[in-house]
Each structure stands twice: as structure tokens, then as C-alpha cells.
Motif scaffolding. Sequence first.
Motif, PDB file in Angstrom:
ATOM      1  N   GLY A   1      -3.411   3.382   0.852  1.00  0.00           N
ATOM      2  CA  GLY A   1      -4.334   2.671  -0.019  1.00  0.00           C
ATOM      3  C   GLY A   1      -3.641   2.118  -1.241  1.00  0.00           C
TER       4      GLY A   1
ATOM      5  N   ILE B   1     -12.602   5.437   1.771  1.00  0.00           N
ATOM      6  CA  ILE B   1     -11.210   4.970   1.868  1.00  0.00           C
ATOM      7  C   ILE B   1     -11.155   3.646   2.622  1.00  0.00           C
TER       8      ILE B   1
ATOM      9  N   GLY C   1      -8.427   0.711   2.454  1.00  0.00           N
ATOM     10  CA  GLY C   1      -7.441   1.715   2.845  1.00  0.00           C
ATOM     11  C   GLY C   1      -7.439   1.939   4.343  1.00  0.00           C
TER      12      GLY C   1
ATOM     13  N   PHE D   1      -7.205   2.493  -6.324  1.00  0.00           N
ATOM     14  CA  PHE D   1      -8.305   3.142  -5.605  1.00  0.00           C
ATOM     15  C   PHE D   1      -8.415   4.627  -5.965  1.00  0.00           C
TER      16      PHE D   1
ATOM     17  N   MET E   1       0.846  -1.187   0.000  1.00  0.00           N
ATOM     18  CA  MET E   1       0.000   0.000   0.000  1.00  0.00           C
ATOM     19  C   MET E   1       0.886   1.243   0.000  1.00  0.00           C
TER      20      MET E   1
ATOM     21  N   ASN F   1     -12.680   0.482   0.919  1.00  0.00           N
ATOM     22  CA  ASN F   1     -11.914  -0.046  -0.202  1.00  0.00           C
ATOM     23  C   ASN F   1     -10.551  -0.569   0.230  1.00  0.00           C
TER      24      ASN F   1
END
Length: 118
Positions: free
Chosen positions: A67, A30, A35, A71, A1, A33
Motif C-alpha cells: 500500500g 486495504i 492496496g 494509507f 507501493m 484504498n
Amino acid sequence: MNNYELMVIFTPVLSEEDFKAAQTKFLDMITSNGGEVVSTNPWGLKSLAYPIQKKTTAIYWVAEFKGQSDFNEKLKIQLLRDEQVLRHMVTRLDKYAIEYNYKKRSGLPTGNEKAVEA
């Protein structure tokens, strides 16, 4: 990430409840998804350097998050669809920016302070 910083400029006519709801909407997006929200910082009402949609002030909000890179397109689409958002910017943070933001949040010296002579 990867680490990112999201800056959003909202329309100045938002009420406090609408502003908090908009923040929550994007933060929930966020986290839903995959994150992770690192920090948020509402800057509040500021003057704009130039008028945007005939407005000279706006409400600024900054969020740092982790993230996946794919995204960002989903987030961008939602930001563009939202009528309350005047402008937005997503920036990928490098290791120096991450360290600087951490020091700034923690109140540690960032190295940019000017020496005070006695």
C-alpha cells in the motif's frame, strides 16, 4: 507501493463470525484504498505476556499487504476506533523480510532451520 505487515490483537470474546467480519473489514479497507493483500494468517487464541484491559488471552491476526505510505494513518485511525481491537502494529517490510515471508508461506527453507545429524 511499500510492503507492510499488520498485526492485530483482538479481544478474546469475539465469536468466529465476528472475528471473520473484523478481518474482512480491514482487508476491504486495504483494497478499497488501492492496496493489495499479499497474505493473511489468523494465529488464533493466545495467552498474553501481560494483561490488557484485564484480559489475559487474545486472538491474534497477521496480514501482509502492499500500500501507499499515506494509507497507514487512515488504517491506524480505524484500528484505534474499533473496540474489538486491543492492540495493533503496522511494520514496513524490507526486501529481506519480504523474501523470508515468501519462503515461509511457500514451505521453502528459510535458512533458520537447524541441521539434523543422522
